[in-house]
Design a protein around this motif. Structure first.
Motif, PDB file in Angstrom:
ATOM      1  N   GLU A 178      -2.709  -4.911  -5.563  1.00  0.00           N
ATOM      2  CA  GLU A 178      -2.352  -6.047  -6.349  1.00  0.00           C
ATOM      3  C   GLU A 178      -1.201  -5.542  -7.162  1.00  0.00           C
ATOM      4  O   GLU A 178       0.023  -5.989  -7.666  1.00  0.00           O
ATOM      5  CB  GLU A 178      -3.300  -6.278  -7.357  1.00  0.00           C
ATOM      6  N   ALA A 179      -1.264  -4.136  -7.776  1.00  0.00           N
ATOM      7  CA  ALA A 179      -0.392  -3.328  -8.784  1.00  0.00           C
ATOM      8  C   ALA A 179       1.052  -3.484  -8.044  1.00  0.00           C
ATOM      9  O   ALA A 179       2.186  -3.930  -8.482  1.00  0.00           O
ATOM     10  CB  ALA A 179      -0.952  -2.370  -9.064  1.00  0.00           C
ATOM     11  N   ARG A 180       0.636  -3.108  -6.799  1.00  0.00           N
ATOM     12  CA  ARG A 180       1.890  -2.885  -5.736  1.00  0.00           C
ATOM     13  C   ARG A 180       2.640  -4.275  -5.557  1.00  0.00           C
ATOM     14  O   ARG A 180       4.085  -4.325  -5.499  1.00  0.00           O
ATOM     15  CB  ARG A 180       1.808  -2.044  -4.594  1.00  0.00           C
ATOM     16  N   LEU A 181       1.810  -5.536  -5.150  1.00  0.00           N
ATOM     17  CA  LEU A 181       2.430  -6.580  -4.982  1.00  0.00           C
ATOM     18  C   LEU A 181       3.412  -7.343  -6.147  1.00  0.00           C
ATOM     19  O   LEU A 181       4.175  -7.907  -5.925  1.00  0.00           O
ATOM     20  CB  LEU A 181       1.366  -7.540  -4.505  1.00  0.00           C
ATOM     21  N   ARG A 182       2.731  -6.956  -7.248  1.00  0.00           N
ATOM     22  CA  ARG A 182       3.386  -7.288  -8.753  1.00  0.00           C
ATOM     23  C   ARG A 182       4.441  -6.571  -9.041  1.00  0.00           C
ATOM     24  O   ARG A 182       5.418  -6.913  -9.822  1.00  0.00           O
ATOM     25  CB  ARG A 182       2.356  -7.319  -9.872  1.00  0.00           C
ATOM     26  N   GLN A 183       4.930  -5.418  -8.163  1.00  0.00           N
ATOM     27  CA  GLN A 183       6.139  -4.778  -8.574  1.00  0.00           C
ATOM     28  C   GLN A 183       7.008  -5.698  -7.663  1.00  0.00           C
ATOM     29  O   GLN A 183       8.532  -5.213  -7.920  1.00  0.00           O
ATOM     30  CB  GLN A 183       6.068  -3.370  -7.865  1.00  0.00           C
ATOM     31  N   THR A 184       7.015  -6.326  -6.742  1.00  0.00           N
ATOM     32  CA  THR A 184       7.970  -6.871  -5.711  1.00  0.00           C
ATOM     33  C   THR A 184       8.405  -8.290  -6.537  1.00  0.00           C
ATOM     34  O   THR A 184       7.811  -8.867  -7.489  1.00  0.00           O
ATOM     35  CB  THR A 184       7.258  -7.188  -4.632  1.00  0.00           C
ATOM     36  N   SER A 185       9.718  -8.761  -6.146  1.00  0.00           N
ATOM     37  CA  SER A 185      10.424  -9.619  -6.855  1.00  0.00           C
ATOM     38  C   SER A 185       9.829 -11.045  -6.285  1.00  0.00           C
ATOM     39  O   SER A 185       9.941 -12.187  -6.921  1.00  0.00           O
ATOM     40  CB  SER A 185      11.836  -9.602  -6.635  1.00  0.00           C
ATOM     41  N   LEU A 186       9.133 -11.096  -5.064  1.00  0.00           N
ATOM     42  CA  LEU A 186       8.881 -12.555  -4.635  1.00  0.00           C
ATOM     43  C   LEU A 186       7.285 -12.917  -4.612  1.00  0.00           C
ATOM     44  O   LEU A 186       6.890 -13.923  -4.310  1.00  0.00           O
ATOM     45  CB  LEU A 186       9.347 -12.568  -3.105  1.00  0.00           C
ATOM     46  N   TYR A 187       6.314 -11.843  -4.730  1.00  0.00           N
ATOM     47  CA  TYR A 187       5.061 -12.392  -4.835  1.00  0.00           C
ATOM     48  C   TYR A 187       4.786 -13.199  -6.179  1.00  0.00           C
ATOM     49  O   TYR A 187       5.229 -13.012  -7.296  1.00  0.00           O
ATOM     50  CB  TYR A 187       4.180 -10.834  -5.301  1.00  0.00           C
ATOM     51  N   ARG A 188       4.007 -14.175  -5.822  1.00  0.00           N
ATOM     52  CA  ARG A 188       3.569 -15.179  -6.823  1.00  0.00           C
ATOM     53  C   ARG A 188       1.968 -15.386  -6.682  1.00  0.00           C
ATOM     54  O   ARG A 188       1.357 -15.798  -5.528  1.00  0.00           O
ATOM     55  CB  ARG A 188       4.142 -16.492  -6.586  1.00  0.00           C
ATOM     56  N   PRO A 189       1.219 -15.121  -7.658  1.00  0.00           N
ATOM     57  CA  PRO A 189      -0.299 -15.104  -7.608  1.00  0.00           C
ATOM     58  C   PRO A 189      -0.743 -16.607  -7.329  1.00  0.00           C
ATOM     59  O   PRO A 189      -1.808 -16.929  -6.723  1.00  0.00           O
ATOM     60  CB  PRO A 189      -0.464 -14.777  -9.052  1.00  0.00           C
ATOM     61  N   ASP A 190       0.064 -17.530  -7.461  1.00  0.00           N
ATOM     62  CA  ASP A 190      -0.339 -19.066  -7.671  1.00  0.00           C
ATOM     63  C   ASP A 190      -0.152 -19.552  -6.042  1.00  0.00           C
ATOM     64  O   ASP A 190      -0.572 -20.497  -5.471  1.00  0.00           O
ATOM     65  CB  ASP A 190       0.536 -20.128  -8.324  1.00  0.00           C
ATOM     66  N   LEU A 191       0.437 -18.473  -5.058  1.00  0.00           N
ATOM     67  CA  LEU A 191       0.834 -18.762  -3.958  1.00  0.00           C
ATOM     68  C   LEU A 191      -0.283 -17.674  -3.092  1.00  0.00           C
ATOM     69  O   LEU A 191       0.179 -17.454  -1.763  1.00  0.00           O
ATOM     70  CB  LEU A 191       2.217 -18.468  -3.415  1.00  0.00           C
ATOM     71  N   ASP A 192      -1.117 -17.025  -3.887  1.00  0.00           N
ATOM     72  CA  ASP A 192      -1.908 -15.847  -3.144  1.00  0.00           C
ATOM     73  C   ASP A 192      -3.325 -16.692  -3.146  1.00  0.00           C
ATOM     74  O   ASP A 192      -3.912 -16.631  -4.178  1.00  0.00           O
ATOM     75  CB  ASP A 192      -2.035 -14.779  -4.239  1.00  0.00           C
ATOM     76  N   LEU A 193      -3.669 -17.049  -2.207  1.00  0.00           N
ATOM     77  CA  LEU A 193      -5.159 -18.061  -1.815  1.00  0.00           C
ATOM     78  C   LEU A 193      -6.369 -17.216  -1.466  1.00  0.00           C
ATOM     79  O   LEU A 193      -6.025 -16.498  -0.487  1.00  0.00           O
ATOM     80  CB  LEU A 193      -4.731 -19.263  -1.264  1.00  0.00           C
ATOM     81  N   VAL A 194      -7.460 -17.684  -1.950  1.00  0.00           N
ATOM     82  CA  VAL A 194      -8.616 -17.132  -1.401  1.00  0.00           C
ATOM     83  C   VAL A 194      -9.651 -18.274  -1.520  1.00  0.00           C
ATOM     84  O   VAL A 194      -9.780 -19.122  -2.540  1.00  0.00           O
ATOM     85  CB  VAL A 194      -9.143 -15.828  -2.259  1.00  0.00           C
ATOM     86  N   ILE A 195     -10.614 -18.284  -0.719  1.00  0.00           N
ATOM     87  CA  ILE A 195     -11.829 -18.921  -0.369  1.00  0.00           C
ATOM     88  C   ILE A 195     -13.075 -18.209  -0.790  1.00  0.00           C
ATOM     89  O   ILE A 195     -13.153 -17.067  -0.032  1.00  0.00           O
ATOM     90  CB  ILE A 195     -11.812 -19.736   0.847  1.00  0.00           C
TER      91      ILE A 195
ATOM     92  N   THR B  58       0.861  -1.189  -0.077  1.00  0.00           N
ATOM     93  CA  THR B  58      -0.114   0.099   0.208  1.00  0.00           C
ATOM     94  C   THR B  58       0.655   1.195   0.133  1.00  0.00           C
ATOM     95  O   THR B  58       2.023   1.237   0.483  1.00  0.00           O
ATOM     96  CB  THR B  58      -1.056  -0.064   1.142  1.00  0.00           C
ATOM     97  N   PRO B  59       0.395   2.311  -0.652  1.00  0.00           N
ATOM     98  CA  PRO B  59       1.269   3.557  -0.829  1.00  0.00           C
ATOM     99  C   PRO B  59       1.479   4.137   1.027  1.00  0.00           C
ATOM    100  O   PRO B  59       0.559   4.050   1.433  1.00  0.00           O
ATOM    101  CB  PRO B  59       0.747   4.584  -1.499  1.00  0.00           C
ATOM    102  N   ARG B  60       2.709   4.582   0.817  1.00  0.00           N
ATOM    103  CA  ARG B  60       2.895   5.227   2.273  1.00  0.00           C
ATOM    104  C   ARG B  60       3.699   6.587   2.213  1.00  0.00           C
ATOM    105  O   ARG B  60       4.657   6.569   1.319  1.00  0.00           O
ATOM    106  CB  ARG B  60       3.727   4.080   3.346  1.00  0.00           C
ATOM    107  N   SER B  61       3.730   7.349   3.190  1.00  0.00           N
ATOM    108  CA  SER B  61       4.605   8.487   3.218  1.00  0.00           C
ATOM    109  C   SER B  61       6.054   8.387   2.989  1.00  0.00           C
ATOM    110  O   SER B  61       6.827   9.027   2.336  1.00  0.00           O
ATOM    111  CB  SER B  61       4.191   9.487   4.361  1.00  0.00           C
ATOM    112  N   THR B  62       6.230   7.181   3.636  1.00  0.00           N
ATOM    113  CA  THR B  62       7.937   6.826   3.691  1.00  0.00           C
ATOM    114  C   THR B  62       8.364   6.262   2.257  1.00  0.00           C
ATOM    115  O   THR B  62       9.411   5.898   2.218  1.00  0.00           O
ATOM    116  CB  THR B  62       8.099   5.915   4.541  1.00  0.00           C
ATOM    117  N   ASP B  63       7.474   6.036   1.280  1.00  0.00           N
ATOM    118  CA  ASP B  63       7.914   5.351  -0.105  1.00  0.00           C
ATOM    119  C   ASP B  63       8.726   6.267  -0.626  1.00  0.00           C
ATOM    120  O   ASP B  63       9.873   5.884  -1.365  1.00  0.00           O
ATOM    121  CB  ASP B  63       6.562   5.442  -0.826  1.00  0.00           C
TER     122      ASP B  63
END
Length: 296
Positions: A183-200, A46-51
């Motif tokens: 989602e846009a910010r998670l996808r900016q990171t090197s370790l985020y993987r949609p296949d490990l992002d689970l939802v019921i 999430t965007p933060r002032s410290t960005d």
């Protein structure tokens, strides 16, 4: 090598440098340090002032990060996270913290909070000398060896489990708590993987529970952060199904050890994680200081 001068990194460059440093720390020691590289990347959601705040880093002669102090705006306070290699001396750690506090003061950050190992009396003494006192907060850190992972628990009737890779046609399930850019910010990171992002989803296709699982291929470490079951769907076994499914996926991805933390006053999380085989290794406490200055 003499004491290196600090350098500054901003935004994604700071995230990248911090990721490398935390990976180096974890590669050097199985439990040293309070953060994983994935923690830093999760905070980026999430965007933060410290960005836009220049963050302090120290590098060795080969250009590898050896220390940092990362400031993260959590709304009602700013967390400072000192990060040093496992063989750092107390003098060097104190120097890094002092430089980080001076940088925070110049940047007008207030109030400040630091998380420390509850058994680290030396570091607590350093912070007490700078006006920090024990505050509310703190976590229990637990680890699970992938070879001891539990069986996947059954999914209750009326619910369906998805990976984010399967649900991109709809808004991300964490928007309500992490904002529209999650989602846009998670996808900016090197370790985020949609296949490990689970939802019921429930039988009305509403979000009932979710869990995000991080795999770091540099260290073969897994991290679970966050876990959430919506109020109307609690005590039905959804969290256990997501947790055990995610642990299995992390193990299959290559994780040898998996970490999850919980708040000491959260008995439901404690029961879930410990019953799944996670073992407590450390408790942290929060130290805070208010100077009366307002953020710039």
């Amino acid at each position: 090598m003499g004491v290196p001068e600090s350098e500054q990194r901003v935004g994604l460059q700071a995230l990248d440098a911090g990721t490398v440093l935390l990976q180096r720390i974890r590669a050097a020691h199985p439990t040293a340090g309070l953060c994983e590289a994935a923690d830093l990347q999760w905070w980026w959601r999430t965007p933060r002032s410290t960005d836009d705040l220049p963050q302090l880093f120290w590098f060795d002669d080969d250009g590898r990060p050896v220390a940092a102090v990362v400031a993260t705006d959590w709304g009602d306070y700013v967390a400072l996270d000192p990060m040093v290699m496992p063989d750092a001396t107390l003098d060097w750690t104190a120097h890094v913290i002092e430089q980080g506090l001076a940088h925070a003061a110049r940047s007008g950050l207030d109030p400040l909070s630091l998380e420390v190992d509850s058994t680290d009396g030396l570091l607590r003494g350093v912070l007490a000398d700078h006006g920090f006192a024990v505050d509310e907060g703190g976590l229990v850190e637990t680890w699970l060896a992938a070879t001891s992972r539990p069986e996947i628990s059954p999914l209750p009737a009326g619910y369906r489990l998805f990976h984010r890779a399967d649900t991109t046609y709809r808004p991300h399930h964490m928007i309500d708590r992490s904002g529209p850019e999650v989602e846009a910010r998670l996808r900016q990171t090197s370790l985020y993987r949609p296949d490990l992002d689970l939802v019921i989803h429930d039988d009305l296709d509403s979000v009932a529970a979710y869990g995000l699982f991080w795999y770091d291929p540099e260290t073969d470490t897994g991290l679970v952060e966050p876990m959430r079951t919506e109020d109307a769907h609690q005590r039905r076994g959804l969290a256990r199904h997501i947790l055990t499914t995610g642990i299995d996926l992390l193990s299959r991805a290559g994780a040898r050890r998996i970490k999850i933390c919980y708040e000491p006053d959260n008995p439901a999380s404690k029961h879930l994680y410990l019953s799944a085989g996670f073992e407590p290794t450390r408790t942290t406490i929060a130290l805070s200081r208010r100077t009366g200055r307002q953020p710039a």
